[in-house]
Write a protein that holds these residues in place. Structure first.
Motif, mmCIF file in Angstrom:
data_model
loop_
_atom_site.group_PDB
_atom_site.id
_atom_site.type_symbol
_atom_site.label_atom_id
_atom_site.label_comp_id
_atom_site.label_asym_id
_atom_site.label_seq_id
_atom_site.Cartn_x
_atom_site.Cartn_y
_atom_site.Cartn_z
ATOM 1 N N PRO A 151 50.790 20.702 34.667
ATOM 2 C CA PRO A 151 51.507 21.956 34.450
ATOM 3 C C PRO A 151 51.311 22.564 33.063
ATOM 4 O O PRO A 151 51.504 23.753 32.903
ATOM 5 N N ASP A 152 50.875 21.764 32.083
ATOM 6 C CA ASP A 152 50.713 22.375 30.769
ATOM 7 C C ASP A 152 49.315 22.957 30.559
ATOM 8 O O ASP A 152 48.803 23.020 29.462
ATOM 9 N N TRP A 153 48.699 23.346 31.649
ATOM 10 C CA TRP A 153 47.390 23.994 31.555
ATOM 11 C C TRP A 153 47.515 25.432 32.045
ATOM 12 O O TRP A 153 48.174 25.701 33.041
ATOM 13 N N ARG A 154 46.846 26.330 31.332
ATOM 14 C CA ARG A 154 46.838 27.722 31.746
ATOM 15 C C ARG A 154 45.450 28.031 32.309
ATOM 16 O O ARG A 154 44.441 27.601 31.763
ATOM 17 N N VAL A 155 45.441 28.769 33.410
ATOM 18 C CA VAL A 155 44.146 29.032 34.054
ATOM 19 C C VAL A 155 43.820 30.511 33.913
ATOM 20 O O VAL A 155 44.670 31.366 34.171
ATOM 21 N N ASP A 156 42.625 30.792 33.486
ATOM 22 C CA ASP A 156 42.209 32.176 33.318
ATOM 23 C C ASP A 156 40.888 32.392 34.055
ATOM 24 O O ASP A 156 39.866 31.819 33.687
ATOM 25 N N ILE A 157 40.942 33.177 35.118
ATOM 26 C CA ILE A 157 39.728 33.389 35.918
ATOM 27 C C ILE A 157 39.249 34.816 35.711
ATOM 28 O O ILE A 157 40.028 35.759 35.811
ATOM 29 N N ARG A 158 37.981 34.964 35.413
ATOM 30 C CA ARG A 158 37.459 36.317 35.198
ATOM 31 C C ARG A 158 36.077 36.442 35.816
ATOM 32 O O ARG A 158 35.421 35.464 36.096
ATOM 33 N N MET A 159 35.666 37.709 36.009
ATOM 34 C CA MET A 159 34.279 37.937 36.408
ATOM 35 C C MET A 159 33.466 37.964 35.115
ATOM 36 O O MET A 159 33.887 38.553 34.121
ATOM 37 N N LYS A 160 32.309 37.375 35.163
ATOM 38 C CA LYS A 160 31.485 37.367 33.965
ATOM 39 C C LYS A 160 31.096 38.809 33.635
ATOM 40 O O LYS A 160 30.809 39.591 34.546
ATOM 41 N N ASP A 161 31.055 39.128 32.358
ATOM 42 C CA ASP A 161 30.764 40.502 31.947
ATOM 43 C C ASP A 161 29.486 41.011 32.584
ATOM 44 O O ASP A 161 28.456 40.354 32.530
ATOM 45 N N GLY A 162 29.586 42.169 33.181
ATOM 46 C CA GLY A 162 28.392 42.819 33.707
ATOM 47 C C GLY A 162 27.898 42.292 35.029
ATOM 48 O O GLY A 162 26.872 42.720 35.523
ATOM 49 N N THR A 163 28.622 41.364 35.635
ATOM 50 C CA THR A 163 28.125 40.832 36.909
ATOM 51 C C THR A 163 28.760 41.533 38.081
ATOM 52 O O THR A 163 28.347 41.343 39.212
ATOM 53 N N HIS A 164 29.794 42.307 37.832
ATOM 54 C CA HIS A 164 30.450 42.959 38.953
ATOM 55 C C HIS A 164 30.724 44.418 38.605
ATOM 56 O O HIS A 164 31.132 44.732 37.483
ATOM 57 N N ALA A 165 30.504 45.270 39.574
ATOM 58 C CA ALA A 165 30.637 46.697 39.331
ATOM 59 C C ALA A 165 32.045 47.051 38.855
ATOM 60 O O ALA A 165 32.236 47.928 38.023
ATOM 61 N N GLN A 166 33.021 46.343 39.412
ATOM 62 C CA GLN A 166 34.387 46.703 39.038
ATOM 63 C C GLN A 166 35.078 45.527 38.383
ATOM 64 O O GLN A 166 36.187 45.163 38.758
ATOM 65 N N ASP A 167 34.425 44.905 37.431
ATOM 66 C CA ASP A 167 34.998 43.658 36.915
ATOM 67 C C ASP A 167 36.360 43.860 36.256
ATOM 68 O O ASP A 167 37.215 43.001 36.332
ATOM 69 N N ASP A 168 36.560 45.016 35.654
ATOM 70 C CA ASP A 168 37.867 45.253 35.029
ATOM 71 C C ASP A 168 38.989 45.126 36.041
ATOM 72 O O ASP A 168 39.977 44.427 35.832
ATOM 73 N N GLN A 169 38.785 45.817 37.148
ATOM 74 C CA GLN A 169 39.848 45.809 38.169
ATOM 75 C C GLN A 169 40.066 44.429 38.742
ATOM 76 O O GLN A 169 41.198 43.979 38.921
ATOM 77 N N VAL A 170 38.948 43.760 39.030
ATOM 78 C CA VAL A 170 39.064 42.425 39.610
ATOM 79 C C VAL A 170 39.772 41.496 38.628
ATOM 80 O O VAL A 170 40.694 40.767 38.998
ATOM 81 N N ASN A 171 39.382 41.559 37.351
ATOM 82 C CA ASN A 171 40.013 40.703 36.349
ATOM 83 C C ASN A 171 41.502 40.981 36.244
ATOM 84 O O ASN A 171 42.309 40.071 36.100
ATOM 85 N N LYS A 172 41.824 42.230 36.350
ATOM 86 C CA LYS A 172 43.222 42.626 36.239
ATOM 87 C C LYS A 172 44.019 42.009 37.398
ATOM 88 O O LYS A 172 45.096 41.436 37.212
ATOM 89 N N GLN A 173 43.422 42.133 38.574
ATOM 90 C CA GLN A 173 44.108 41.571 39.758
ATOM 91 C C GLN A 173 44.323 40.082 39.608
ATOM 92 O O GLN A 173 45.381 39.552 39.896
ATOM 93 N N LEU A 174 43.247 39.402 39.151
ATOM 94 C CA LEU A 174 43.330 37.939 39.066
ATOM 95 C C LEU A 174 44.266 37.492 37.956
ATOM 96 O O LEU A 174 44.813 36.397 37.990
ATOM 97 N N GLY A 175 44.439 38.347 36.969
ATOM 98 C CA GLY A 175 45.292 37.959 35.848
ATOM 99 C C GLY A 175 46.757 38.275 36.109
ATOM 100 O O GLY A 175 47.634 37.792 35.401
ATOM 101 N N ASP A 176 47.013 39.063 37.109
ATOM 102 C CA ASP A 176 48.384 39.506 37.369
ATOM 103 C C ASP A 176 49.124 38.464 38.188
ATOM 104 O O ASP A 176 48.895 38.300 39.375
ATOM 105 N N LYS A 177 50.037 37.755 37.516
ATOM 106 C CA LYS A 177 50.718 36.643 38.175
ATOM 107 C C LYS A 177 51.415 37.060 39.457
ATOM 108 O O LYS A 177 51.353 36.376 40.473
ATOM 109 N N GLU A 178 52.079 38.197 39.400
ATOM 110 C CA GLU A 178 52.875 38.602 40.556
ATOM 111 C C GLU A 178 51.989 38.923 41.738
ATOM 112 O O GLU A 178 52.295 38.587 42.879
ATOM 113 N N ARG A 179 50.872 39.580 41.414
ATOM 114 C CA ARG A 179 49.975 39.906 42.529
ATOM 115 C C ARG A 179 49.374 38.637 43.122
ATOM 116 O O ARG A 179 49.183 38.531 44.334
ATOM 117 N N VAL A 180 49.103 37.684 42.266
ATOM 118 C CA VAL A 180 48.556 36.418 42.769
ATOM 119 C C VAL A 180 49.580 35.748 43.676
ATOM 120 O O VAL A 180 49.265 35.306 44.789
#
Lengths: 1161, 192
Positions: free
Chosen positions: B143-172
């Protein structure tokens, strides 16, 4: 009359099958009793008249009208009534009816097919089958039956599948009957009108069981009847409509698979060459449908084509005209195919054609047929060889047709190889070279097989091989392989390695090529100097590792070297001189270097080289083939083995200090023995088990007369080794003798006073080598050689045992003792003899370290286990072992009652004691029973040493790697049960957590769990209840025992819990809470402490944590949620934390436990 | 799941090509001649009674969770549209996993960052894959680990949006309540 009527009525009314059978039997007996008089048969037939509405009375063959469907209504009764007649026929003696009666009955039942489609068919068909079986059945009646039955026409489809099956069976019997068949052909001629009727009748069949019979009928019609072209075509149309056949999955199994149906249809296609002009175009057209055909269908088509080719006679007419077309379709299946199954099936077809065109074993066909075929293939494939995309496929096609038989091979292999060679001169890419080499290699490999199996075909084949030209194969080495090898050997890309691997395989194949001389002798194709060149080329690749420095050789990929090893082994199997050269070269390379303080890299290189050298020479037994320019040394199956061990002994010691390099030599000797033993097993044991030596000659005596360098002499070929040159199971015997010689020499060396080259690891390997040799000698020989004495004398001339002084030499003692049979050891057990002195020894010097104690314990276990006393032994009153056990009993009593002996020393000695007693327990020595109360008391002693006893009782029943059947140990089947009953059972009561003496109770618990954790579940399953109480307590409290003992207590408890969960988890139902809390508790307490001083080894703590999580994780899988739900939240939290455990293995266990508990919600 | 595969021919790595712990450092050779090596070069002295714990390899030493561990946890997740794992498709790559241990005095949380590389840059399933990786790690890390999942820069057309979704605890959290999505995740995690 009245009686038959009565029976018929009973039969119709009865629902019970056995009663019906009885009635039918009665009727049959009645007819038989009157010798089938006309009246009786008439009465019998008329007995069913009342159910035959509108039938005229009194005449059995009178025609029946089909009752009006509405008012007769009683179809079932009528069917049953007819069934009565059919059943009676079934039980009737087949000789009793006269021809006229059979004919009339056939008329009667045959008529049913015209009139009574509702009730009459099943029974009539059955009856007709019985009538066909009658003795007075005449062929012309068969013709009538077929005609009658065909009258059913359209209504056939309306019958049930079972009825239709009955009719199909009837047809099949009739058409297969040679007499009926000739009658049918006589009557119908080639127009076979009856066949057309049958086709008309049955063409819509869909039931799989019926189809199986129907296809058989069709096959018979094509095969055995000379049908006209039109009829043949009709028949072909009928069965080809089913192709490709499949079977819908059904919930009720019918015992027929899709494969059965496919085979049956295939049988129709391949029934007769008359079908060729229909079958091939039909199948080709199906195949050429492209993507519409699935793989399974394609394979079915190809298999069908193959069946046709194989079955059709007269290939000139039936097959040759279609070859061009078949090849035209099939080549793309391979050239552009991607699916292995279709490619394989296609090649099978091509091979079948080549075989067919060559002729049979007894009769060869004209050579032009085969030539024509291969020419077509060559024409299409030759150019593809130059195209890297298709090289492989084209080669595969060519390979297939050229190498199917010897004739094709002899005619075309030179052209084929020549084509490949031309392409190899200008390869398009490394992978192109690789593909081309693969092709040459395949040809060479097939050549070996063809030469090997030359006797299986036509005698001409062998003659052709004798006159075959092989100059083009001879040139391959200098022309093809050598230039590629020298060109690429320095490059190290992965593609180049692929090429080199092919080269290695090719070289090995070249060295194994044999030629058949005109006189029938077999010779190696390559002369000795060439083979020798191949050897040295390849050996260089292996010794390279030694000369390079670690910087130059960083490649971890040893695939090429592995290929070389396998290649060289294959070379020296035929070219036997080669191994000497390899061994000499390796020896020279190794001895060139200084091994006093080698780098880790050099040691690795040495280890690899030795390991490979041994594998090449000892993992297979060479064969004897002559070659031009071969040395004059006599062939022996053992020659490589001798060369290998002589080389190793010659190199030993590489350094005068105990380095790893020396150990590697001894390990390699051990490896040589293991490999060669396995090679003997593979080669000779197929016929009978390998013989144990049967002589009772004292080999050791013989060795004394032999020179020290006897093996070297054998290796050089100085000493005549005639006795070794037969290739039979006796080789194994001689192998053991040579091995014993080598072992003897090394034992003497290792125990010589001035020796310094032997590290413990070397002694271990030597001891295991000795064990391997000794255990394979039979009792007589072990006695004759007095090997039991050598266990303590190490093959020296001294009379006194020497082993007792140096602890590590004990390893050598273990080696020999481990291999001895009990019967060969009795000499040791005489009162006051070596064994007794050894077993009753508590002198300080020998127990200086725990390692020395371990070795002592091992020897003690063997000596105690293989003890044999009684009349005709050297211990006639069986007292030696009793004295030994008494000695240790007294010792335990004394040392646990006081603190005179330091815990350290006590532990070492106790270890020995337990192993000795354990050895006796495995043999179920009855003297042990008296010792048990002493053991129990010792464990409960309030002194600190008692704890060590309690903790070590598990040793008594622990599996001992030295006491195995292979090492001739005496291990009784139920010894663990025996020990458990005597030792553990009485303790449960005393170990109860609430017992008065709580210290003793804890000790007993420690003792019980120590023993039980080494037993299988079945042994203690009757005592689960008290046992589980102890387990739970063990997890909970650690009072009254030392930290170390507490950990081992907990580990035992957890191990037992794992077993119980596996075998009888129900017993734990009431203890879920305790187990969850206990394991959680154990996990938390077993975390490594931050403090420096750790009373318990980290490895033990890790094991506790892992086991605790394993048990905890199994709980939710074992028990329903209502038992576990309340513990879920804290457990889930704890497991989440455990996922961060410092040890990886524990984390794994935690994760799996967490996943299991996550499901509890 | 789309009927038509968005990327029909991804590059697939062989299982043996994936980074693994056992292949690090000098490994035991497995040639045709080394069949008996365990017998000839045993890791423990013969007849040793102190080797009770049969698995006293160097594994017993403490070895905190490292990048390879994280890789081993998520590489076997299967791709939602190909019959291969994320490791084989190089969606998850060892060099793209980073662990940041807590610095002294700061927070006690360890952070693991995983950069995903979708097989094509308009992959509509990127969020699902990201969610699966996140879900897997949250289930298996302490439990004392934080997980951060992202799209690698430039690998996805909409990486900002995807990263935002994955980072949003409530949406997850909300996504994990969705039965269909949950079913899909379980299927992807079957091979773990």
């Amino acid at each position: 009359m009245a009686q038959f009527k009565q029976w018929a009525l009973q039969y119709v009314l009865s629902e019970d099958e056995s009663a019906q059978i009885e009635i039918a039997q009665k009727a049959a007996r009645e007819i038989e009793s009157t010798r089938a008089s006309s009246t009786v048969v008439g009465n019998w037939a008329a007995s069913v008249q009342q159910w035959m509405t509108l039938a005229s009375p009194n005449d059995e063959d009178d025609e029946m009208e089909d009752g009006d469907e509405g008012n007769s209504g009683d179809v079932i009764s009528r069917a049953k009534a007819l069934g009565f007649l059919a059943a009676t026929l079934e039980f009737l003696d087949r000789t009793i009816l006269r021809p006229d009666q059979v004919l009339r009955l056939i008329g009667f039942f045959g008529a049913m097919f015209s009139y009574d489609h509702k009730a009459g068919i099943t029974a009539s068909a059955k009856a007709l089958r019985k009538l066909y079986a009658m003795k007075s059945f005449k062929p012309e009646m068969g013709v009538k039956i077929i005609e009658d039955v065909c009258q059913i026409k359209e209504d056939f489809r309306l019958q049930t599948a079972a009825t239709r099956l009955e009719i199909y069976e009837l047809f099949l019997e009739l058409v297969q009957d040679p007499a009926v068949s000739s009658e049918l052909q006589h009557k119908h001629g080639s127009s076979c009108g009856f066949a057309l009727d049958l086709l008309q009748l049955c063409k819509n069949e869909r039931d799989p069981r019926n189809l199986m019979v129907w296809f058989k009928i069709l096959t018979t019609l094509v095969k055995d009847y000379s049908t006209s072209e039109e009829v043949t075509e009709e028949i072909f149309k009928t069965f080809s409509a089913y192709f490709p056949i499949s079977l819908r999955a059904s919930s009720t199994p019918i015992g027929i698979t899709a494969e059965d149906l496919k085979e049956a249809v295939r049988g129709c296609f391949s029934a007769h060459q008359r079908l060729a002009s229909h079958a091939f175009p039909f199948l080709m057209q199906k195949l050429d449908q492209g993507d519409a055909v699935t793989v399974a269908v394609k394979v079915d088509i190809l298999k069908t084509i193959k069946a046709c080719i194989e079955q059709y006679d007269n290939p000139q007419v039936s097959i040759v005209p279609h070859i061009e077309k078949i090849w035209g379709s099939l080549k793309y299946e391979v050239r552009n195919g991607e699916v292995k199954e279709t490619i394989d099936a296609t090649l099978e077809v091509l091979r079948a054609i080549a075989r067919k065109l060559d002729g049979t074993k007894t009769q060869k066909l004209d050579v032009s047929l085969l030539k024509g075929y291969i020419d077509i293939v060559f024409r299409d494939c030759r150019d593809d060889l130059a195209n890297p995309t298709y090289t492989k496929q084209a080669g595969l096609l060519l390979m297939t047709v050229v190498t199917t038989n010897i004739r094709g091979y002899v005619l075309y292999n030179a052209t084929f190889i020549d084509n490949i060679r031309q392409n190899l001169r200008q390869p398009k890419s490394p992978s192109h070279t690789c593909d081309l080499l693969l092709l040459v290699n395949s040809v060479l490999k097939t050549r070996i097989d063809l030469v090997e199996n030359r006797k299986e075909g036509h005698p001409d084949d062998e003659e052709q091989l004798k006159t075959e030209s092989h100059s083009h194969i001879r040139e391959l080495f200098h022309d093809v392989y050598l230039p590629i090898w020298t060109g690429k050997a320095s490059e190290a890309g992965s593609e180049e390695k692929g090429v080199l691997k092919q080269v290695v395989q090719g070289l090995a194949l070249l060295a194994n090529q044999k030629v058949l001389l005109p006189d029938g002798n077999v010779f190696l194709l390559y002369p000795a100097p060439l083979c020798s060149e191949i050897c040295s080329l390849l050996t260089a690749a292996l010794t390279k590792g030694l000369s390079l420095s670690s910087r130059d050789n960083q490649a971890n990929d040893t695939a090429l070297e592995d290929e070389v090893v396998v290649g060289l082994r294959s070379v020296v199997m035929s070219f036997t001189d080669g191994y000497d050269e390899i061994a000499t070269r390796a020896k020279a390379e190794i001895s060139k270097r200084d091994w006093a303080s080698p780098s880790e890299y050099s040691l690795g290189a040495l280890k690899d080289l030795l390991s490979r050298l041994i594998f090449i020479g000892c993992s297979k037994i060479p064969t004897c083939t002559d070659a031009e320019g071969r040395s004059k040394k006599t062939y022996s199956p053992l020659q490589h083995f001798i060369a290998a061990i002589d080389t190793l002994l010659g190199l030993f010691p590489l350094s005068s200090s105990p380095t790893a390099a020396n150990t590697y030599l001894i390990s390699s000797l051990h490896a040589a023995l293991i490999w060669f033993r396995d090679a003997c097993t593979t080669k000779y044991e197929k016929k009978s088990p390998l013989p144990h030596s049967t002589s009772d000659k004292n080999w050791l005596e013989e060795f004394r007369t032999l020179p020290e360098d006897w093996l070297t002499q054998l290796h050089r070929g100085d000493d005549a080794i005639e006795f070794l040159n037969k290739d039979d199971p006796e080789v194994y015997h001689q192998f053991l003798k040579l091995s014993l010689f080598a072992v003897r020499r090394l034992y003497r060396d290792a125990t010589a006073p001035s020796q310094k080259a032997w590290a413990e690891q070397s002694l271990t390997q030597l001891a295991q080598t000795a064990a391997l040799v000794v255990q394979n000698l039979d009792e007589k020989l072990q006695i004759a050689c007095r090997l039991s004495q050598e266990a303590f004398r190490f093959f020296t001339e001294s009379e006194e045992p020497t082993s007792l002084e140096s602890p590590l030499n004990g390893l050598l003692t273990v080696g020999i003792l481990q291999g001895l049979r009990p019967g060969a050891m009795t000499e040791l057990y005489e009162p006051g003899g070596v064994a007794e002195r050894f077993l009753c020894d508590t002198a300080d010097t020998v127990y200086s370290s725990s390692r020395a104690a371990d070795i002592r314990a091992a020897i003690g276990a063997i000596l105690a286990n293989k003890y044999k006393g009684g009349p005709s032994t050297s211990d006639p009153e069986s007292l030696t072992m009793k004295r030994v056990l008494d000695f240790w009993g007294d010792w335990l009593k004394k040392t646990t009652a006081s603190t005179d002996v330091s815990p350290e020393k006590f532990k070492n000695l106790n270890n020995v004691a337990m192993h000795i007693i354990g050895g006796a327990i495995a043999r179920q020595d009855k003297n042990v029973v008296e010792l048990i109360p002493i053991l129990q008391q010792a464990a409960a002693s309030p002194q600190v040493n008692g704890e060590a006893v309690a903790q070590s009782l598990g040793i008594l029943v622990k599996a001992n790697e030295l006491l195995t059947p292979e090492s001739h140990a005496v291990v009784r089947r139920f010894y663990k049960q025996w020990a458990y009953t005597h030792l553990v059972k009485p303790l449960y009561e005393l170990a109860r957590p609430t017992a008065e003496n709580s210290l003793a109770a804890t000790r007993y618990s420690l003792a019980i769990l120590s023993v039980v954790s080494n037993c299988q579940f079945t042994i203690y399953q009757d005592d689960l209840e008290p046992l589980i109480r102890l387990l739970v307590t063990a997890l909970k409290s650690r009072s009254k025992i030392s930290e170390e003992a507490a950990q081992s207590h907990v580990i035992s408890a957890l191990e037992i819990l794992v077993e119980i969960i596996l075998n009888d988890s129900g017993a734990l139902k009431g203890y879920v809470k305790e187990i969850v809390r206990g394991t959680t508790n154990v996990y938390q307490q077993s975390m490594p402490k931050k403090t420096l001083a750790q009373p318990v080894k980290p490895a033990i703590l890790t094991q506790s944590r892992k086991l605790a999580l394993q048990v905890l994780g199994a709980i939710p899988k074992t028990f329903e949620e209502r038992y576990t739900l309340q513990y879920a939240p804290p457990t889930q939290r704890m497991l989440a934390m455990a996922c961060g455990d410092p040890v990886r293995k524990v984390r794994e266990a935690a994760r799996s436990a967490r996943a299991n508990w996550a499901k509890v919600v | 799941m789309p009927e038509i595969l968005e990327n029909e021919n991804p590059t697939i790595l062989n299982v043996s090509q994936l980074p693994s712990r056992s292949r690090k450092g000098p490994s035991a050779r497995a040639g045709p001649d080394s069949a008996f090596d365990s017998l000839l070069y045993p890791s423990q002295p013969w007849l040793s009674s102190s080797s009770q714990s049969s698995s006293s390899e160097d594994e017993e030493d403490s070895s905190p969770i490292d990048e390879q561990d994280i890789f081993d946890l998520i590489a076997p997740i299967s791709d939602p549209e190909h019959p291969h794992t994320l490791g084989q498709l190089s969606v998850v790559r060892l060099p793209d996993i980073h662990i940041q241990h807590p610095s002294d005095g700061g927070s006690r949380l360890t952070t693991v960052t995983v950069d995903l590389t979708p097989t094509i840059n308009h992959c509509s399933l990127a969020t699902v894959i990201g969610l699966a990786v996140r879900y897997r790690l949250e289930q298996t890390l302490p439990p004392d680990w934080r997980v951060d999942i992202r799209m690698k820069d430039g690998t996805h057309a909409q990486d900002d949006q995807v990263n935002k979704q994955l980072g949003d605890k409530e949406r997850v959290c909300a996504a994990l309540e969705n039965e269909t999505l949950k079913g899909m995740l379980e299927k992807m995690l079957e091979g773990c």
